[in-house]
Write an enzyme that holds these catalytic residues in place. Structure first.
Site, PDB file in Angstrom:
ATOM      1  CG  LEU A  16      14.272 -16.697  41.292  1.00 26.26           C
ATOM      2  CD1 LEU A  16      14.877 -16.777  39.432  1.00 26.26           C
ATOM      3  CD2 LEU A  16      12.953 -16.025  40.498  1.00 26.26           C
ATOM      4  CG  HIS A  17      20.178 -19.520  43.462  1.00 25.50           C
ATOM      5  ND1 HIS A  17      21.630 -18.701  44.107  1.00 25.50           N
ATOM      6  CD2 HIS A  17      20.908 -20.326  42.602  1.00 25.50           C
ATOM      7  CE1 HIS A  17      22.287 -18.595  43.135  1.00 25.50           C
ATOM      8  NE2 HIS A  17      22.277 -19.234  42.325  1.00 25.50           N
ATOM      9  CB  ALA A  18      20.300 -16.316  47.210  1.00 30.80           C
TER      10      ALA A  18
END
Length: 91
Positions: A16-18
């Site tokens: 769940l990166h940017a």
């Protein structure tokens, strides 16, 4: 209405990166009801807070627990669970 919870496994190849965190947090905010997300047995954070979500350090394959409280909570959890299980990093 009672609180509902759902545990899901993260599908995005890079966690769940940017970008997927922003999509998730915006969907939680748009739901209009309180939603939290917790990684494993950790403390829950406001799912509508992109900084809170990113700070959890959620990786592919991690399990998170969503909690929603309010009208239409089941539909909201369904929508958010779909976002989290989808690989948004697939080419």
């Amino acid at each position: 209405m009672p609180q509902l919870t759902r545990t899901v496994r993260i599908g995005s190849a890079h966690g769940l990166h940017a970008r997927p965190a922003k999509m998730f947090a915006q969907a939680a905010k748009d739901s209009g009801i309180p939603v939290t997300v917790a990684k494993d047995a950790g403390a829950p954070v406001n799912a509508a807070s992109i900084l809170g979500v990113i700070a959890l350090g959620i990786e592919q394959g991690d399990y998170v627990t969503l909690t929603a409280d309010g009208d239409d909570a089941e539909t909201v959890l369904d929508r958010l669970a779909e976002l989290l299980t989808t690989d948004h990093d697939a080419a």
